[in-house]
Design a protein around this motif. Structure first.
Motif, short mmCIF file in Angstrom:
data_model
loop_
_atom_site.label_atom_id
_atom_site.label_comp_id
_atom_site.label_asym_id
_atom_site.label_seq_id
_atom_site.Cartn_x
_atom_site.Cartn_y
_atom_site.Cartn_z
N GLY A 94 57.44 31.17 8.38
CA GLY A 94 58.88 30.12 7.88
C GLY A 94 59.76 30.47 6.82
O GLY A 94 59.26 31.02 5.73
N SER A 95 59.44 29.00 6.19
CA SER A 95 60.43 28.46 4.70
C SER A 95 59.16 28.69 4.35
O SER A 95 59.45 29.81 2.71
N TYR A 96 57.69 28.53 4.03
CA TYR A 96 57.04 28.53 3.94
C TYR A 96 56.46 30.08 2.94
O TYR A 96 55.84 30.32 1.33
N ALA A 97 56.71 31.55 3.47
CA ALA A 97 56.70 33.00 2.76
C ALA A 97 57.41 32.64 1.67
O ALA A 97 56.85 33.30 0.55
N ALA A 98 58.98 32.00 1.34
CA ALA A 98 59.52 32.43 0.17
C ALA A 98 58.57 31.26 -0.75
O ALA A 98 58.42 32.18 -2.39
N GLN A 99 57.73 30.88 -1.24
CA GLN A 99 56.83 30.07 -1.73
C GLN A 99 55.22 30.86 -2.46
O GLN A 99 55.10 31.20 -3.59
N TYR A 100 54.95 31.48 -0.68
CA TYR A 100 53.96 32.53 -1.26
C TYR A 100 54.63 33.71 -2.29
O TYR A 100 53.79 33.66 -3.18
N LYS A 101 55.72 34.08 -2.15
CA LYS A 101 56.29 34.36 -3.04
C LYS A 101 56.33 34.85 -4.71
O LYS A 101 56.23 35.97 -4.70
N ILE A 102 56.05 33.77 -4.39
CA ILE A 102 56.31 32.91 -6.22
C ILE A 102 54.96 34.25 -6.65
O ILE A 102 55.05 34.65 -7.82
N ILE A 103 54.15 33.48 -6.22
CA ILE A 103 52.70 34.50 -6.19
C ILE A 103 52.27 35.99 -5.76
O ILE A 103 52.75 36.73 -7.09
N THR A 104 52.77 36.95 -5.52
CA THR A 104 53.14 37.54 -4.96
C THR A 104 53.84 38.83 -5.97
O THR A 104 53.71 39.84 -5.89
N ASP A 105 55.29 37.98 -6.37
CA ASP A 105 55.99 38.27 -6.94
C ASP A 105 55.25 39.04 -8.47
O ASP A 105 55.41 39.82 -8.98
N PHE A 106 54.69 37.91 -9.18
CA PHE A 106 53.70 37.50 -9.81
C PHE A 106 53.31 39.01 -9.78
O PHE A 106 52.57 39.86 -10.60
N HIS A 107 52.07 39.36 -9.38
CA HIS A 107 51.21 40.16 -9.34
C HIS A 107 51.71 42.08 -8.77
O HIS A 107 51.64 42.49 -9.50
N ALA A 108 53.17 41.28 -7.97
CA ALA A 108 53.27 43.11 -8.29
C ALA A 108 54.51 43.34 -9.64
O ALA A 108 54.34 44.41 -10.51
N ALA A 109 54.46 42.38 -10.51
CA ALA A 109 55.09 42.60 -11.86
C ALA A 109 53.80 42.97 -12.67
O ALA A 109 53.61 43.39 -13.11
#
Length: 235
Positions: free
Chosen positions: A62-77
């Motif tokens: 649910g909405s917690y997927a957006a919180q995990y995106k903080i980590i995945t966005d950092f790794h993508a960068a």
């Protein structure tokens, strides 16, 4: 008529309570799924593991997927803005011998200059992630697990990675000094592969000091790389 209005109000109150309860149950299920995901797929894993969410996992969080995106966005960068450019710089700055270094001075200078840009980019990306992390409002059961996952996949990884920058930069710096020194004293220094022949004892002593520094900086860079591999792979 008043009784009818009261009945409607009572029904609406019950309906709202049921709706809130249903929403709360759904949130609790999503939160538990997120906690389990962080614990089993990241915290408990050896090394750094940052799996991409499947469509089904995204839905279950649910909405917690957006919180995990903080980590995945950092790794993508990290991958696009740091790792790939760093690999290109390492290739450009890879030196096989002092003779190779003498012929590729411009490549070494370019790699040396590029490291400063990458370090700035690293700091910026970590700051973006840190601000997003600090802004999160998380339940008490989720926060400590998320913090552990964040520490492992963002903070610790970034801080360990940063140790490579000064070690590599200092290695390039001293290597350029050796190149300049040899170039300034080329009438007294003959190069054969990785070997030097020096006709002046004073020049020999000065060159030995520089070469000792090259070896020391090279060892520091190797140590930083080993620490990075340990952080990533857990060995």
């Amino acid at each position: 008529m008043p009784g009818f209005r009261f009945a409607i109000a009572a029904v609406m109150t019950v309906f709202m309570a049921l709706s809130i309860s249903a929403c709360s149950d759904n949130e609790a299920t999503q939160r538990k799924a997120f906690i389990d995901f962080l614990q089993t797929r990241i915290v408990d894993k050896k090394g750094v593991s940052v799996p991409q969410l499947t469509t089904e996992e995204t839905k279950s969080l649910g909405s917690y997927a957006a919180q995990y995106k903080i980590i995945t966005d950092f790794h993508a960068a990290m991958n696009e803005k740091i790792s790939k450019p760093m690999e290109a710089l390492a290739t450009k700055g890879a030196i096989t011998s002092i003779d190779d270094a003498m012929n590729r001075k411009d490549d070494i200078k370019a790699a040396y200059a590029g490291l400063s840009t990458l370090r700035t980019t690293m700091d910026e990306e970590q700051s973006v992630a840190d601000r997003a992390h600090a802004a999160l409002k998380q339940p008490e059961d989720l926060k400590p697990v998320f913090d552990k996952a964040y520490e492992k996949t963002v903070s610790n990884l970034a801080n360990t990675y940063k140790e490579i920058f000064p070690a590599t930069s200092e290695t390039f710096d001293i290597l350029l000094k050796v190149v300049d020194f040899v170039d300034q004293n080329k009438d007294k220094i003959t190069i054969s592969g990785s070997m030097f022949e020096v006709s002046d004892p004073t020049i020999q002593a000065q060159l030995n000091i520089l070469l000792d520094q090259v070896n020391a900086k090279g060892q520091a860079m190797s140590d930083a790389q080993r620490k990075m591999r340990a952080a990533i792979y857990g060995n």
